[in-house]
Write a protein that holds these residues in place. Structure first.
Motif, PDB file in Angstrom:
ATOM      1  N   TYR A 143       0.844  -1.191   0.000  1.00 14.00           N
ATOM      2  CA  TYR A 143       0.000   0.000   0.000  1.00 14.00           C
ATOM      3  C   TYR A 143       0.879   1.240   0.000  1.00 14.00           C
ATOM      4  O   TYR A 143       1.928   1.281   0.652  1.00 14.00           O
ATOM      5  CB  TYR A 143      -0.923   0.025   1.221  1.00 14.00           C
ATOM      6  CG  TYR A 143      -1.865  -1.155   1.285  1.00 14.00           C
ATOM      7  CD1 TYR A 143      -1.504  -2.324   1.930  1.00 14.00           C
ATOM      8  CD2 TYR A 143      -3.114  -1.101   0.671  1.00 14.00           C
ATOM      9  CE1 TYR A 143      -2.354  -3.418   1.967  1.00 14.00           C
ATOM     10  CE2 TYR A 143      -3.979  -2.192   0.701  1.00 14.00           C
ATOM     11  CZ  TYR A 143      -3.580  -3.342   1.351  1.00 14.00           C
ATOM     12  OH  TYR A 143      -4.441  -4.425   1.371  1.00 14.00           O
ATOM     13  N   GLN A 193       0.759   5.328   0.852  1.00 12.02           N
ATOM     14  CA  GLN A 193      -0.007   6.371   1.531  1.00 12.02           C
ATOM     15  C   GLN A 193       0.670   7.712   1.325  1.00 12.02           C
ATOM     16  O   GLN A 193       1.739   7.976   1.903  1.00 12.02           O
ATOM     17  CB  GLN A 193      -0.175   6.072   3.026  1.00 12.02           C
ATOM     18  CG  GLN A 193      -1.122   7.047   3.713  1.00 12.02           C
ATOM     19  CD  GLN A 193      -1.350   6.713   5.182  1.00 12.02           C
ATOM     20  OE1 GLN A 193      -0.470   6.194   5.856  1.00 12.02           O
ATOM     21  NE2 GLN A 193      -2.546   7.025   5.679  1.00 12.02           N
ATOM     22  N   PRO A 237      -4.652   5.222   2.534  1.00 13.50           N
ATOM     23  CA  PRO A 237      -3.794   4.299   1.772  1.00 13.50           C
ATOM     24  C   PRO A 237      -4.469   3.865   0.474  1.00 13.50           C
ATOM     25  O   PRO A 237      -5.700   3.918   0.333  1.00 13.50           O
ATOM     26  CB  PRO A 237      -3.626   3.119   2.730  1.00 13.50           C
ATOM     27  CG  PRO A 237      -3.938   3.660   4.081  1.00 13.50           C
ATOM     28  CD  PRO A 237      -4.996   4.697   3.855  1.00 13.50           C
TER      29      PRO A 237
END
Lengths: 110, 121
Positions: free
Chosen positions: A37, A39, A45
């Protein structure tokens, strides 16, 4: 605390290749697929890589993932300024019966 | 398009309760599991809870087990997180996320923008 370990930071100049590692165990990475992920500052995210090495539509092919045994890695090739973000690996853990995130890596573009 | 909108955050005293909700739209809600994930100020992501698409199974992190309860109402396209006996360390942004489980792939493919929970006296 997290059961998946990542380096706290990574950096590179524009155009360089950066690699982020994620170390786990047999109950998580060793048994299940790994997801990554991204972010960006102040945002939610977003999945970057799923199932070890698959990119959702819209994710540039500069991002790639791999897995070997109980470790995984994310590579960013052709680093760009917009890649400055925090990156997290994640996987289901069969022993904990839950999803676990890595400690996170902050990528800086110099 | 898929949308997840969290609500219910706020400031609460230690030991009190709070209920978060996540309203889903743009997809068939009853066919997807859902997660709650939190992020304490300046810290990393921490998975909190997961509920299956039909609500038949729930899983929790050790840090919230026996204090938090995840539930869903498929007729209203909502997932909730009941948080009891709140502690200062529960202070965080709480995200709901859609679970995509296909074959050996299991991940959060869509995320809400989060709701802030502050536990303080």
């Amino acid at each position: 605390q997290s059961v998946l370990t990542q380096p706290p930071s990574a950096s590179g100049t524009p155009g360089q290749r950066v690699t982020i590692s994620c170390s786990g165990s047999t109950s998580n990475i060793g048994s299940n697929t790994v997801n990554w992920y991204q972010q960006l500052p102040g945002t939610a995210p977003k999945v970057l890589i799923y199932s070890n090495n698959q990119r959702p539509s819209g994710v540039p092919d500069r991002f790639s993932g791999s897995k070997s045994g109980t470790s995984a890695s994310l590579a960013i090739s052709g680093l760009q300024s917009e890649d400055e973000a925090d990156y997290y690996c994640a996987a289901w853990d069969d022993s904990l019966t839950g999803y676990v995130f890595g400690t996170g890596t902050q990528v800086t573009v110099l | 398009q898929v949308q997840l909108v969290e609500s219910g955050g706020g400031v609460v005293q230690p030991g009190r309760s709070l209920r978060l909700s996540c309203a889903a739209s743009g997809f068939t809600f009853s066919t997807h599991g859902m997660h709650w994930v939190r992020q304490a100020p300046g810290k990393g992501l921490e998975w909190v809870a997961n509920i299956w698409s039909d609500g038949s199974n729930q899983y929790y992190s050790d840090s919230v087990k026996d204090r938090f309860t995840v539930s869903r109402d498929n007729s209203k396209n909502t997932v909730s997180l009941q948080m009891n006996s709140l502690r200062a360390e529960d202070t965080a942004v709480y995200f709901c996320a859609r679970d995509l489980w296909s074959g050996n792939a299991k991940y959060c493919d869509y995320w809400g923008q989060g709701t802030v929970v502050t536990v303080a006296s």
